[in-house]
Design an enzyme around this catalytic site. Structure first.
Site, mmCIF file in Angstrom:
data_model
loop_
_atom_site.group_PDB
_atom_site.id
_atom_site.type_symbol
_atom_site.label_atom_id
_atom_site.label_comp_id
_atom_site.label_asym_id
_atom_site.label_seq_id
_atom_site.Cartn_x
_atom_site.Cartn_y
_atom_site.Cartn_z
ATOM 1 N N CYS A 18 -35.730 -61.294 -23.236
ATOM 2 C CA CYS A 18 -34.890 -60.705 -24.288
ATOM 3 C C CYS A 18 -34.913 -61.524 -25.573
ATOM 4 C CB CYS A 18 -33.457 -60.541 -23.791
ATOM 5 S SG CYS A 18 -32.661 -62.111 -23.383
ATOM 6 N N HIS B 27 -18.284 -69.359 -29.908
ATOM 7 C CA HIS B 27 -19.010 -68.172 -29.424
ATOM 8 C C HIS B 27 -20.372 -68.596 -28.878
ATOM 9 C CE1 HIS B 27 -20.596 -64.067 -29.376
ATOM 10 N NE2 HIS B 27 -21.677 -64.536 -29.998
ATOM 11 N N HIS C 63 -23.253 -63.188 -24.950
ATOM 12 C CA HIS C 63 -22.626 -62.147 -24.127
ATOM 13 C C HIS C 63 -23.135 -62.256 -22.698
ATOM 14 C CE1 HIS C 63 -22.074 -60.547 -28.201
ATOM 15 N NE2 HIS C 63 -20.988 -59.954 -27.714
ATOM 16 N N ASP D 129 -27.338 -57.080 -15.993
ATOM 17 C CA ASP D 129 -28.734 -56.801 -15.653
ATOM 18 C C ASP D 129 -29.504 -58.068 -15.293
ATOM 19 O OD1 ASP D 129 -28.878 -57.984 -18.095
ATOM 20 O OD2 ASP D 129 -29.785 -56.308 -19.146
ATOM 21 N N ARG E 79 -26.488 -61.756 -16.349
ATOM 22 C CA ARG E 79 -27.332 -62.411 -17.352
ATOM 23 C C ARG E 79 -26.455 -62.940 -18.467
ATOM 24 N NH1 ARG E 79 -29.990 -60.142 -22.159
ATOM 25 N NH2 ARG E 79 -29.359 -58.091 -21.412
ATOM 26 N N CYS F 51 -26.429 -64.311 -21.721
ATOM 27 C CA CYS F 51 -27.383 -64.304 -22.824
ATOM 28 C C CYS F 51 -26.791 -65.155 -23.945
ATOM 29 C CB CYS F 51 -27.582 -62.857 -23.261
ATOM 30 S SG CYS F 51 -28.775 -62.645 -24.564
#
Ligand code: FE
Length: 139
Positions: free
Chosen positions: A67, A104, A107, A111, A120, A122
């Protein structure tokens, strides 16, 4: 939001962080995919929060999700990360933040690898630092 241990003013964070780090960690920005320093990084060690040093992910749980961002199937410890529903950009996503400073991270999605947790995490490379296994002492 859940109370975090480290609270600093925006001005203090701006002084401490690079502009790129500030934009992601404090303003919930996202680095461009396939540009981050940890996207294709597989050394053994621990990934920490770039803002406060909180240990977040172990290298053993990192996987190539294709990704463009560092992806992990598990947090080092559930208490290290805060999750919050994020409805921005017309999507329903679960935001992940450092539980110690509220920075932050990215997310978490459903998946991830099915033979592991199915999750996951990410994460933006900009939100992370890395401690090599050699420098971790007894860990
Ligand atoms: Fe942090």
């Amino acid at each position: 939001m859940q109370q975090v241990e480290i609270t600093k003013t925006d001005e203090e964070w701006r002084k401490q962080l690079t502009p790129e780090q500030y934009a992601v960690l404090r303003e919930k920005g996202t680095e461009r995919p396939f540009t981050g320093k940890f996207e294709d990084h597989y050394e053994p060690g621990i990934y920490t929060c770039a803002a406060c040093g909180n240990e977040l992910f172990q290298s053993a749980t990192k996987f190539d999700a294709g990704c463009g961002w560092p992806s992990f199937y598990e947090a080092l410890d559930k208490t290290k990360i805060i999750e919050k529903l994020d409805k921005s950009h017309g999507m329903m996503r679960m935001e992940i933040m450092c539980a110690k400073c509220g920075g932050h991270l990215g997310h978490v999605f459903n998946d991830g690898p099915q033979d592991k947790t199915g999750l996951r995490y990410c994460v933006n490379s900009v939100s992370l630092d890395f401690k090599k296994k050699d420098s971790l002492g007894t860990k």
